[in-house]
Design an enzyme around this catalytic site. Structure first.
Site, PDB file in Angstrom:
ATOM      1  N   LYS A  76      69.908  -3.347  47.872  1.00 54.08           N
ATOM      2  CA  LYS A  76      68.525  -3.328  48.380  1.00 54.08           C
ATOM      3  C   LYS A  76      68.515  -3.467  49.901  1.00 54.08           C
ATOM      4  O   LYS A  76      67.896  -2.677  50.608  1.00 54.08           O
ATOM      5  CB  LYS A  76      67.710  -4.489  47.748  1.00 54.08           C
ATOM      6  CG  LYS A  76      67.723  -4.495  46.230  1.00 54.08           C
ATOM      7  CD  LYS A  76      66.898  -5.640  45.630  1.00 54.08           C
ATOM      8  CE  LYS A  76      67.442  -7.032  45.886  1.00 54.08           C
ATOM      9  NZ  LYS A  76      68.723  -7.339  45.212  1.00 54.08           N
ATOM     10  N   ARG A  79      59.624 -10.168  41.849  1.00 54.97           N
ATOM     11  CA  ARG A  79      60.785 -10.598  41.084  1.00 54.97           C
ATOM     12  C   ARG A  79      60.387 -11.199  39.744  1.00 54.97           C
ATOM     13  O   ARG A  79      61.256 -11.587  38.964  1.00 54.97           O
ATOM     14  CB  ARG A  79      61.472 -11.681  41.887  1.00 54.97           C
ATOM     15  CG  ARG A  79      62.885 -11.410  42.270  1.00 54.97           C
ATOM     16  CD  ARG A  79      63.331 -12.610  43.093  1.00 54.97           C
ATOM     17  NE  ARG A  79      64.743 -12.613  43.274  1.00 54.97           N
ATOM     18  CZ  ARG A  79      65.351 -12.061  44.321  1.00 54.97           C
ATOM     19  NH1 ARG A  79      64.663 -11.444  45.245  1.00 54.97           N
ATOM     20  NH2 ARG A  79      66.654 -12.144  44.411  1.00 54.97           N
ATOM     21  N   ARG A 123      80.561  -9.891  51.172  1.00 59.18           N
ATOM     22  CA  ARG A 123      79.459  -9.582  52.096  1.00 59.18           C
ATOM     23  C   ARG A 123      79.480 -10.471  53.338  1.00 59.18           C
ATOM     24  O   ARG A 123      79.764 -11.655  53.264  1.00 59.18           O
ATOM     25  CB  ARG A 123      78.108  -9.745  51.396  1.00 59.18           C
ATOM     26  CG  ARG A 123      76.951  -9.620  52.390  1.00 59.18           C
ATOM     27  CD  ARG A 123      75.620  -9.425  51.739  1.00 59.18           C
ATOM     28  NE  ARG A 123      75.343 -10.399  50.704  1.00 59.18           N
ATOM     29  CZ  ARG A 123      74.311 -10.289  49.886  1.00 59.18           C
ATOM     30  NH1 ARG A 123      73.492  -9.265  49.981  1.00 59.18           N
ATOM     31  NH2 ARG A 123      74.122 -11.204  48.971  1.00 59.18           N
ATOM     32  N   ARG A 159      76.616 -15.837  53.350  1.00 61.07           N
ATOM     33  CA  ARG A 159      75.488 -16.574  52.786  1.00 61.07           C
ATOM     34  C   ARG A 159      75.992 -17.699  51.892  1.00 61.07           C
ATOM     35  O   ARG A 159      76.981 -17.530  51.186  1.00 61.07           O
ATOM     36  CB  ARG A 159      74.610 -15.617  51.965  1.00 61.07           C
ATOM     37  CG  ARG A 159      73.535 -14.951  52.791  1.00 61.07           C
ATOM     38  CD  ARG A 159      72.880 -13.806  52.081  1.00 61.07           C
ATOM     39  NE  ARG A 159      72.372 -14.112  50.745  1.00 61.07           N
ATOM     40  CZ  ARG A 159      71.655 -13.244  50.017  1.00 61.07           C
ATOM     41  NH1 ARG A 159      71.364 -12.043  50.507  1.00 61.07           N
ATOM     42  NH2 ARG A 159      71.238 -13.583  48.814  1.00 61.07           N
ATOM     43  N   ARG A 182      72.468 -16.416  39.587  1.00 59.25           N
ATOM     44  CA  ARG A 182      71.484 -15.436  40.085  1.00 59.25           C
ATOM     45  C   ARG A 182      71.344 -14.284  39.087  1.00 59.25           C
ATOM     46  O   ARG A 182      70.251 -13.749  38.883  1.00 59.25           O
ATOM     47  CB  ARG A 182      71.901 -14.906  41.468  1.00 59.25           C
ATOM     48  CG  ARG A 182      71.656 -15.925  42.581  1.00 59.25           C
ATOM     49  CD  ARG A 182      72.570 -15.730  43.775  1.00 59.25           C
ATOM     50  NE  ARG A 182      72.316 -14.504  44.513  1.00 59.25           N
ATOM     51  CZ  ARG A 182      73.165 -13.981  45.408  1.00 59.25           C
ATOM     52  NH1 ARG A 182      74.327 -14.578  45.642  1.00 59.25           N
ATOM     53  NH2 ARG A 182      72.851 -12.883  46.038  1.00 59.25           N
TER      54      ARG A 182
END
Ligand code: AP5
Ligand code: ZN
Length: 217
Positions: free
Chosen positions: A13, A89, A128, A161, A172
């Site tokens: 996203k 969400r 990431r 993160r 998650r």
């Protein structure tokens, strides 16, 4: 354009949304980025949100709906339309968004699902690197920055993160399947819903998006 991107953590996203923003000169509202900026500023909401985000849960609907409503009405970039990344969400958030838009005589044009198997997401999430100020993300292997740990555009440091570890990712994903997959159901029977294979390389995913916008290259 007025559209939303739905997909699990690591689906892409935040990788695709800036390109859509550039193409349509609209705003890119990423609710995760907004929450992380509250965390960085150590506001009361930020302190509360950090606990929830690190545990892979969801911040309350009321807070998130309030944030989006505020941005859509005050952010000048949103005059050219919007791309929502990470919102809605929950089904309650989706219903509120429809209401918000109806009040302005507007409707969503595209609800795009970035569809990908959970098994592919661990490598994406654990590799990431992000530039906190802009929300730009890189990947140690799949999309490395030009200089190690450095943002290409600003030269500022990249970070990992705090929720980008295998444990938090598992939670998650559980949250995604329980709370957000029903949002796909909410849009599925409307004419605006489309699904894209998000396991393709980023350029291919972008091409699939262009097709949805009615272009072939
Ligand atoms: P949020 O920040 O939205 O996190 P998320 O949904 O878990 O999504 P990610 O940002 O992890 O994934 P992405 O799809 O953006 O992936 P990216 O493009 O970066 O939310 C964080 C938390 O905030 C939530 O858990 C929740 O607690 C809270 N929250 C946020 N919104 C909320 C709401 N509305 N209501 C309640 N709570 C809310 O890509 C990932 C990596 O893969 C990158 O390294 C990238 O370079 C790489 N990559 C991308 N595409 C490809 C590709 N095609 N091939 C190979 N690698 C790729
Ligand atoms: Zn993201």
């Amino acid at each position: 354009v007025r559209m939303i991107l739905i997909g699990p953590p690591g689906a892409g996203k935040g990788t695709q949304a800036p390109k859509i923003k550039e193409k349509f000169s609209c705003c890119h509202l990423a609710t995760g980025d907004m929450l992380r900026s509250q965390v960085a500023k150590k506001t009361p909401l930020g302190r509360e949100a950090k606990k929830i985000m690190d545990a892979g849960g969801l911040v309350s609907d009321d807070i998130m709906i309030g944030m989006i409503k505020e941005e859509l009405s005050t952010n000048k970039e949103c005059k050219g339309g919007f791309i929502l990344d990470g919102f809605p969400r929950t089904v309650a958030q989706a219903e509120s968004l429809d209401k918000m838009l109806a009040e302005k005589d507007q409707k969503l044009q595209h609800a795009v699902e970035l569809q990908i198997d959970d098994a592919l997401l661990v490598a994406r999430i654990t590799g990431r690197l992000v530039h906190p100020a802009s929300g730009r993300s890189y990947h140690q292997i799949f999309n490395p920055p030009k200089k190690p740990m450095t943002d290409d555009l600003t030269g500022e440091p990249l970070i990992q993160r705090s929720d980008d570890n295998a444990d938090a990712l598992k939670k998650r994903l559980v949250t995604y399947h329980a709370q957000t997959v029903p949002v796909v159901g909410y849009y599925k029977d409307t004419g605006i819903w489309k699904s894209i294979d998000a396991s393709q390389e980023p350029g291919q995913v972008w091409n699939s998006l262009l097709k949805i916008f009615g272009e072939n290259n």
